[in-house]
Design a protein around this motif. Structure first.
Motif, PDB file in Angstrom:
ATOM      1  N   ILE A  58      11.987 -15.484  21.811  1.00  0.00           N
ATOM      2  CA  ILE A  58      11.608 -15.613  19.958  1.00  0.00           C
ATOM      3  C   ILE A  58      12.386 -16.019  19.647  1.00  0.00           C
ATOM      4  CG2 ILE A  58      11.491 -14.317  17.961  1.00  0.00           C
ATOM      5  CD1 ILE A  58       9.135 -13.610  20.152  1.00  0.00           C
ATOM      6  N   PRO A  59      13.868 -16.730  19.793  1.00  0.00           N
ATOM      7  CA  PRO A  59      15.113 -17.846  19.299  1.00  0.00           C
ATOM      8  C   PRO A  59      14.311 -18.976  20.289  1.00  0.00           C
ATOM      9  CG  PRO A  59      16.079 -16.105  20.224  1.00  0.00           C
ATOM     10  CD  PRO A  59      14.375 -15.606  20.813  1.00  0.00           C
ATOM     11  N   LEU A  60      13.708 -19.102  21.393  1.00  0.00           N
ATOM     12  CA  LEU A  60      13.239 -19.907  22.371  1.00  0.00           C
ATOM     13  C   LEU A  60      12.154 -21.300  21.558  1.00  0.00           C
ATOM     14  CD1 LEU A  60      14.342 -19.785  25.886  1.00  0.00           C
ATOM     15  CD2 LEU A  60      14.933 -21.699  24.044  1.00  0.00           C
ATOM     16  N   LEU A  61      11.491 -20.050  20.625  1.00  0.00           N
ATOM     17  CA  LEU A  61      10.080 -20.476  20.091  1.00  0.00           C
ATOM     18  C   LEU A  61      10.171 -20.995  18.435  1.00  0.00           C
ATOM     19  CD1 LEU A  61       7.659 -17.690  21.378  1.00  0.00           C
ATOM     20  CD2 LEU A  61       6.852 -20.105  21.370  1.00  0.00           C
ATOM     21  N   GLU A  62      11.149 -20.207  17.792  1.00  0.00           N
ATOM     22  CA  GLU A  62      11.233 -20.777  16.854  1.00  0.00           C
ATOM     23  C   GLU A  62      11.835 -21.985  16.655  1.00  0.00           C
ATOM     24  OE1 GLU A  62      13.396 -17.238  15.929  1.00  0.00           O
ATOM     25  OE2 GLU A  62      12.237 -16.177  14.921  1.00  0.00           O
ATOM     26  N   VAL A  69       7.239 -28.855  17.368  1.00  0.00           N
ATOM     27  CA  VAL A  69       6.493 -28.779  18.701  1.00  0.00           C
ATOM     28  C   VAL A  69       5.186 -28.005  18.954  1.00  0.00           C
ATOM     29  CG1 VAL A  69       6.813 -28.238  22.145  1.00  0.00           C
ATOM     30  CG2 VAL A  69       8.784 -29.512  20.614  1.00  0.00           C
ATOM     31  N   THR A  70       5.803 -26.685  18.575  1.00  0.00           N
ATOM     32  CA  THR A  70       4.993 -25.897  18.109  1.00  0.00           C
ATOM     33  C   THR A  70       4.378 -25.157  16.539  1.00  0.00           C
ATOM     34  OG1 THR A  70       6.159 -23.979  18.355  1.00  0.00           O
ATOM     35  CG2 THR A  70       4.863 -24.745  20.467  1.00  0.00           C
ATOM     36  N   ARG A  77       0.927 -19.377  18.732  1.00  0.00           N
ATOM     37  CA  ARG A  77       1.803 -20.311  18.328  1.00  0.00           C
ATOM     38  C   ARG A  77       0.804 -21.759  18.346  1.00  0.00           C
ATOM     39  NH1 ARG A  77       5.782 -17.588  17.810  1.00  0.00           N
ATOM     40  NH2 ARG A  77       7.614 -18.020  16.053  1.00  0.00           N
ATOM     41  N   ILE A  78       0.537 -22.830  18.536  1.00  0.00           N
ATOM     42  CA  ILE A  78      -0.146 -23.383  18.301  1.00  0.00           C
ATOM     43  C   ILE A  78       0.574 -24.832  18.792  1.00  0.00           C
ATOM     44  CG2 ILE A  78      -1.485 -25.728  17.071  1.00  0.00           C
ATOM     45  CD1 ILE A  78      -2.679 -23.828  15.273  1.00  0.00           C
ATOM     46  N   ILE A  79       0.056 -25.739  20.113  1.00  0.00           N
ATOM     47  CA  ILE A  79       0.381 -26.508  20.196  1.00  0.00           C
ATOM     48  C   ILE A  79       0.595 -27.890  19.972  1.00  0.00           C
ATOM     49  CG2 ILE A  79       2.205 -27.332  22.938  1.00  0.00           C
ATOM     50  CD1 ILE A  79       0.622 -25.433  24.107  1.00  0.00           C
ATOM     51  N   LEU A  80       1.519 -28.268  19.231  1.00  0.00           N
ATOM     52  CA  LEU A  80       1.369 -29.899  18.709  1.00  0.00           C
ATOM     53  C   LEU A  80       1.294 -31.387  19.595  1.00  0.00           C
ATOM     54  CD1 LEU A  80       3.718 -29.415  15.459  1.00  0.00           C
ATOM     55  CD2 LEU A  80       1.387 -29.096  15.814  1.00  0.00           C
TER      56      LEU A  80
END
Length: 80
Positions: A58-62, A69-70, A77-80
Motif C-alpha cells: 500500500i505505501p509503495l503504491l501510494e 507512475v500510477t 491503479r492505472i499505469i501511466l
C-alpha cells in the motif's frame, strides 16, 4: 541514515518506511514493463509482482501515485 537520505541514496516513502533508490528504480521499470501487457494493476497483483506483503504494498503504491507512475481509480491503479 540521515546522510543517506540527504544524498538521495535512500528515499523516504512514508513516516516509517525508507527504501534504497535503486529498488524504487527497479520497481518503476517493472511497472513500465507490466504496462505493455495490462494497463491496470490492483493490490493483489502488485503483491505478486513484487513479493511484498500488504503492509509494504500500500505505501509503495501510494508512492507510485505521488510520483505519477500510477493513478488510483477505485480499487485499481492505472499505469501511466
Amino acid at each position: 541514515m540521515t546522510l543517506l537520505l540527504r544524498e538521495k541514496a535512500l528515499v523516504k516513502i512514508s513516516d516509517d518506511l525508507v527504501f534504497h533508490h535503486s529498488v524504487l528504480t527497479d520497481l518503476r521499470q517493472k511497472m513500465t514493463a507490466l504496462k505493455s501487457s495490462t494497463p491496470k494493476i490492483d493490490v493483489a497483483r502488485f503483491k505478486d509482482l513484487t513479493g511484498v506483503s500488504r503492509k509494504y504494498a500500500i505505501p509503495l503504491l501510494e508512492y507510485l501515485d505521488r510520483e505519477r507512475v500510477t493513478r488510483r481509480v477505485g480499487d485499481e491503479r492505472i499505469i501511466l
